[in-house]
Design a protein around this motif. Structure first.
Motif, short mmCIF file in Angstrom:
data_model
loop_
_atom_site.label_atom_id
_atom_site.label_comp_id
_atom_site.label_asym_id
_atom_site.label_seq_id
_atom_site.Cartn_x
_atom_site.Cartn_y
_atom_site.Cartn_z
N LEU A 137 0.83 -1.20 0.00
CA LEU A 137 0.00 0.00 0.00
C LEU A 137 0.87 1.26 0.00
O LEU A 137 0.61 2.20 -0.75
N ASP A 138 1.90 1.27 0.81
CA ASP A 138 2.83 2.41 0.85
C ASP A 138 3.45 2.65 -0.52
O ASP A 138 3.47 3.77 -1.02
N LEU A 139 3.99 1.60 -1.11
CA LEU A 139 4.66 1.75 -2.40
C LEU A 139 3.70 2.19 -3.48
O LEU A 139 4.05 2.97 -4.37
N TYR A 140 2.47 1.71 -3.42
CA TYR A 140 1.47 2.04 -4.44
C TYR A 140 0.94 3.47 -4.28
O TYR A 140 0.97 4.26 -5.23
N PHE A 141 0.49 3.81 -3.09
CA PHE A 141 -0.14 5.11 -2.90
C PHE A 141 0.83 6.25 -2.60
O PHE A 141 0.65 7.36 -3.06
N PHE A 142 1.84 5.99 -1.81
CA PHE A 142 2.71 7.07 -1.36
C PHE A 142 3.97 7.23 -2.19
O PHE A 142 4.65 8.24 -2.11
N HIS A 143 4.28 6.21 -3.01
CA HIS A 143 5.45 6.31 -3.89
C HIS A 143 5.06 6.21 -5.35
O HIS A 143 5.93 6.20 -6.22
N ASP A 144 3.77 6.07 -5.61
CA ASP A 144 3.23 6.04 -6.97
C ASP A 144 3.89 4.99 -7.85
O ASP A 144 4.09 5.21 -9.05
N LEU A 145 4.22 3.85 -7.28
CA LEU A 145 4.82 2.79 -8.08
C LEU A 145 3.72 1.92 -8.69
O LEU A 145 2.74 1.59 -8.02
N PRO A 146 3.87 1.56 -9.95
CA PRO A 146 2.91 0.63 -10.56
C PRO A 146 3.11 -0.78 -10.00
O PRO A 146 4.16 -1.09 -9.42
N TYR A 147 2.12 -1.64 -10.20
CA TYR A 147 2.18 -3.01 -9.68
C TYR A 147 3.46 -3.72 -10.08
O TYR A 147 4.09 -4.40 -9.28
N LYS A 148 3.85 -3.58 -11.34
CA LYS A 148 5.04 -4.26 -11.85
C LYS A 148 6.29 -3.84 -11.06
O LYS A 148 7.11 -4.69 -10.70
N ASP A 149 6.42 -2.55 -10.79
CA ASP A 149 7.58 -2.07 -10.05
C ASP A 149 7.53 -2.53 -8.59
O ASP A 149 8.56 -2.87 -8.01
N ILE A 150 6.34 -2.55 -8.00
CA ILE A 150 6.21 -3.04 -6.63
C ILE A 150 6.62 -4.52 -6.59
O ILE A 150 7.31 -4.95 -5.67
N SER A 151 6.24 -5.25 -7.61
CA SER A 151 6.62 -6.66 -7.71
C SER A 151 8.14 -6.80 -7.76
O SER A 151 8.71 -7.66 -7.08
N GLU A 152 8.78 -5.96 -8.55
CA GLU A 152 10.25 -6.02 -8.64
C GLU A 152 10.90 -5.63 -7.32
O GLU A 152 11.90 -6.23 -6.91
N VAL A 153 10.34 -4.63 -6.65
CA VAL A 153 10.92 -4.16 -5.38
C VAL A 153 10.76 -5.21 -4.28
O VAL A 153 11.70 -5.49 -3.55
N THR A 154 9.57 -5.77 -4.17
CA THR A 154 9.28 -6.69 -3.07
C THR A 154 9.57 -8.15 -3.41
O THR A 154 9.53 -8.99 -2.52
N LYS A 155 9.80 -8.43 -4.69
CA LYS A 155 10.00 -9.81 -5.17
C LYS A 155 8.76 -10.68 -4.97
O LYS A 155 8.85 -11.89 -4.84
#
Length: 175
Positions: A137-155
């Protein structure tokens, strides 16, 4: 949002020895990394140490950036891993959705108070979420990362990220 081509050019210039290019990368990503750090550490001192650590890691590992993902994603991944490692040592995590990010200084006192109360309520509910939900939720809403990038960040797989965000929003709505 940073330019992908400009980031790649700055990376190449930095590798070639241009310290001003790295300084530009630092200026571009400082706010993002600081925001991520505040979400984990909740105080300026630890966050400043974290930010410095992240940029030292970026500097040391810049040659390993292969361009398979955007530089912004690679940078965020390093920051995320650094924060997770620190949290695992400290065993704490709080969401970045705290009042200082939700408050606006251009509001009248009543609006500012309402936003503060709302921010505190949201923060309290987010703290009750499972850790993975809050992180996504933080990465999506507060860092404006798309799902794909969140996936790469969090694995985590993209569908898992989507599911975590969906479930987190559902829990937030219910509370």
């Amino acid at each position: 949002m940073p330019s992908v081509d400009n980031d790649e050019l700055l990376v190449q210039q930095t590798i070639a020895g241009d310290l001003n290019a790295f300084a530009q990368l630092v200026r571009t990503y400082h706010r993002r990394i600081t925001g991520l750090g505040m979400g984990f550490f909740k105080n300026r001192t630890d966050t400043e140490d974290f930010v410095q650590d992240v940029f030292l890691k970026l500097w040391a590992n810049l040659r390993s950036f292969r361009g398979e993902s955007r530089f912004a994603t690679w940078c965020t991944r390093i920051a995320y891993n650094t924060a997770i490692n620190a949290v695992n040592r400290r065993r704490e995590y709080e969401s970045i959705a705290d009042e200082h990010l939700l408050l606006s200084t251009d509001r009248n006192p009543e609006e500012a108070h309402l936003r503060k109360i709302t921010g505190e309520a949201v923060n309290a509910v987010i703290r009750e979420l499972p850790r993975e939900y809050a992180l996504c939720l933080d990465l999506y809403f507060f860092h404006d990362l798309p799902y794909k990038d969140i996936s790469e960040v969090t694995k985590l797989p993209v569908n898992t990220v989507k599911s975590h965000i969906f479930r987190a929003k559902k829990l937030l709505r219910a509370k």
